[in-house]
Design a protein around this motif. Structure first.
Motif, PDB file in Angstrom:
ATOM      1  N   ASN A 195       0.819  -1.202   0.000  1.00 59.04           N
ATOM      2  CA  ASN A 195       0.000   0.000   0.000  1.00 59.04           C
ATOM      3  C   ASN A 195       0.859   1.261   0.000  1.00 59.04           C
ATOM      4  OD1 ASN A 195      -2.725   1.170   0.122  1.00 59.04           O
ATOM      5  ND2 ASN A 195      -1.965   2.016   2.029  1.00 59.04           N
ATOM      6  N   SER A 196       1.990   1.238   0.688  1.00 58.36           N
ATOM      7  CA  SER A 196       2.839   2.424   0.731  1.00 58.36           C
ATOM      8  C   SER A 196       3.432   2.734  -0.635  1.00 58.36           C
ATOM      9  CB  SER A 196       3.955   2.246   1.762  1.00 58.36           C
ATOM     10  OG  SER A 196       4.896   1.297   1.310  1.00 58.36           O
ATOM     11  N   ARG A 197       3.565   1.743  -1.471  1.00 62.52           N
ATOM     12  CA  ARG A 197       4.110   1.968  -2.806  1.00 62.52           C
ATOM     13  C   ARG A 197       3.016   2.178  -3.849  1.00 62.52           C
ATOM     14  NH1 ARG A 197       9.709  -0.945  -2.784  1.00 62.52           N
ATOM     15  NH2 ARG A 197       9.966  -0.992  -0.562  1.00 62.52           N
ATOM     16  N   ALA A 198       1.784   1.799  -3.525  1.00 64.85           N
ATOM     17  CA  ALA A 198       0.695   1.907  -4.489  1.00 64.85           C
ATOM     18  C   ALA A 198       0.381   3.355  -4.841  1.00 64.85           C
ATOM     19  CB  ALA A 198      -0.560   1.222  -3.966  1.00 64.85           C
ATOM     20  N   HIS A 199       0.621   4.289  -3.910  1.00 65.18           N
ATOM     21  CA  HIS A 199       0.308   5.687  -4.204  1.00 65.18           C
ATOM     22  C   HIS A 199       1.153   6.231  -5.354  1.00 65.18           C
ATOM     23  CE1 HIS A 199       3.885   6.380  -1.736  1.00 65.18           C
ATOM     24  NE2 HIS A 199       3.940   7.573  -2.291  1.00 65.18           N
ATOM     25  N   LYS A 200       2.159   5.520  -5.734  1.00 70.28           N
ATOM     26  CA  LYS A 200       3.010   5.931  -6.838  1.00 70.28           C
ATOM     27  C   LYS A 200       2.452   5.471  -8.183  1.00 70.28           C
ATOM     28  CE  LYS A 200       7.114   5.500  -3.959  1.00 70.28           C
ATOM     29  NZ  LYS A 200       8.414   4.856  -3.823  1.00 70.28           N
ATOM     30  N   ILE A 201       1.342   4.773  -8.169  1.00 70.65           N
ATOM     31  CA  ILE A 201       0.761   4.219  -9.392  1.00 70.65           C
ATOM     32  C   ILE A 201      -0.363   5.127  -9.875  1.00 70.65           C
ATOM     33  CG2 ILE A 201      -0.474   2.272 -10.416  1.00 70.65           C
ATOM     34  CD1 ILE A 201       0.805   0.510  -8.209  1.00 70.65           C
ATOM     35  N   THR A 202      -0.343   5.419 -11.177  1.00 68.03           N
ATOM     36  CA  THR A 202      -1.432   6.175 -11.787  1.00 68.03           C
ATOM     37  C   THR A 202      -1.983   5.361 -12.944  1.00 68.03           C
ATOM     38  OG1 THR A 202      -0.381   8.273 -11.203  1.00 68.03           O
ATOM     39  CG2 THR A 202      -2.087   8.347 -12.907  1.00 68.03           C
ATOM     40  N   LEU A 203      -3.284   5.071 -12.889  1.00 66.82           N
ATOM     41  CA  LEU A 203      -3.979   4.434 -14.005  1.00 66.82           C
ATOM     42  C   LEU A 203      -4.467   5.552 -14.907  1.00 66.82           C
ATOM     43  CD1 LEU A 203      -5.271   1.875 -15.334  1.00 66.82           C
ATOM     44  CD2 LEU A 203      -7.327   2.464 -14.040  1.00 66.82           C
ATOM     45  N   VAL A 204      -3.985   5.564 -16.146  1.00 68.81           N
ATOM     46  CA  VAL A 204      -4.389   6.577 -17.126  1.00 68.81           C
ATOM     47  C   VAL A 204      -5.299   5.869 -18.109  1.00 68.81           C
ATOM     48  CG1 VAL A 204      -3.599   8.265 -18.812  1.00 68.81           C
ATOM     49  CG2 VAL A 204      -2.203   7.783 -16.799  1.00 68.81           C
ATOM     50  N   CYS A 205      -6.583   6.223 -18.068  1.00 69.99           N
ATOM     51  CA  CYS A 205      -7.575   5.500 -18.850  1.00 69.99           C
ATOM     52  C   CYS A 205      -8.361   6.447 -19.753  1.00 69.99           C
ATOM     53  CB  CYS A 205      -8.505   4.726 -17.927  1.00 69.99           C
ATOM     54  SG  CYS A 205      -9.304   5.733 -16.662  1.00 69.99           S
TER      55      CYS A 205
END
Length: 176
Positions: A28-38
């Motif tokens: 979870n601490s690393r998930a904030h670095k993910i951006t789904l561009v849709c």
């Protein structure tokens, strides 16, 4: 005493009722670095990511994976031979599974995915990703498809709109 980890689907235990297990905390601490561009085909997802990504960021793009596994040097942009589809999808899934496992040290990861269904976007959101919807009006999408893509791209745009369902997005960007 140990309690079930409160993360949905996690089978491990945690020290308190409200504390995640060590693995889910790391993920979870690393998930904030993910951006789904849709968004629909031809809306400008790749262009938007190119403007925001930095060297060393991970970009997961199915179109780029098709290019990587396609041996035809004269292929047109966005050529997606059906025989290569399972390989491109397997590559995408392997990368995203590794990313979601949380065992990385990336500054940011950008997932380019049409994601017309709200459930797909919600799944990424539940994993902590930011959701950015890139849109354009129908005339712009159609024009871009006619000028930049193989013939079937007009059908891909129509299919995206048929499958689209409302749901959460953190940010909407309209291109023109």
């Amino acid at each position: 005493m140990r309690y079930a980890c409160p993360t949905p689907g996690c089978p491990t235990t945690a020290p308190t009722r409200t504390t995640r297990c060590e693995q889910c905390t790391r993920r979870n601490s690393r998930a904030h670095k993910i951006t789904l561009v849709c968004g629909p085909p031809c809306s400008g997802k790749n262009t938007w990511v190119a403007k925001h990504a930095q060297p060393g960021d991970l970009i997961v793009d199915l179109d780029a994976l098709y290019t990587a596994v396609n041996a035809n040097p004269t292929r047109t942009d966005h050529d997606q031979p059906a025989a290569l589809t399972p390989f491109a999808f397997d590559a995408r899934d392997a990368i995203t599974n590794r990313l979601l496992h949380g065992d990385h040290n990336l500054r940011a990861a950008w997932i380019i995915h049409s994601a017309p269904e709200a459930a797909t976007r919600a799944e990424w959101k539940q994993r902590g990703a930011n959701i950015v919807m890139i849109t354009a009006d129908q005339d712009t999408l159609t024009h871009r498809a006619q000028v930049q893509r193989p013939n079937q791209w007009g059908e891909h745009i129509q299919d995206w709109h048929r499958r689209y369902t409302l749901g959460h997005v953190d940010r909407t960007v309209t291109t023109g």
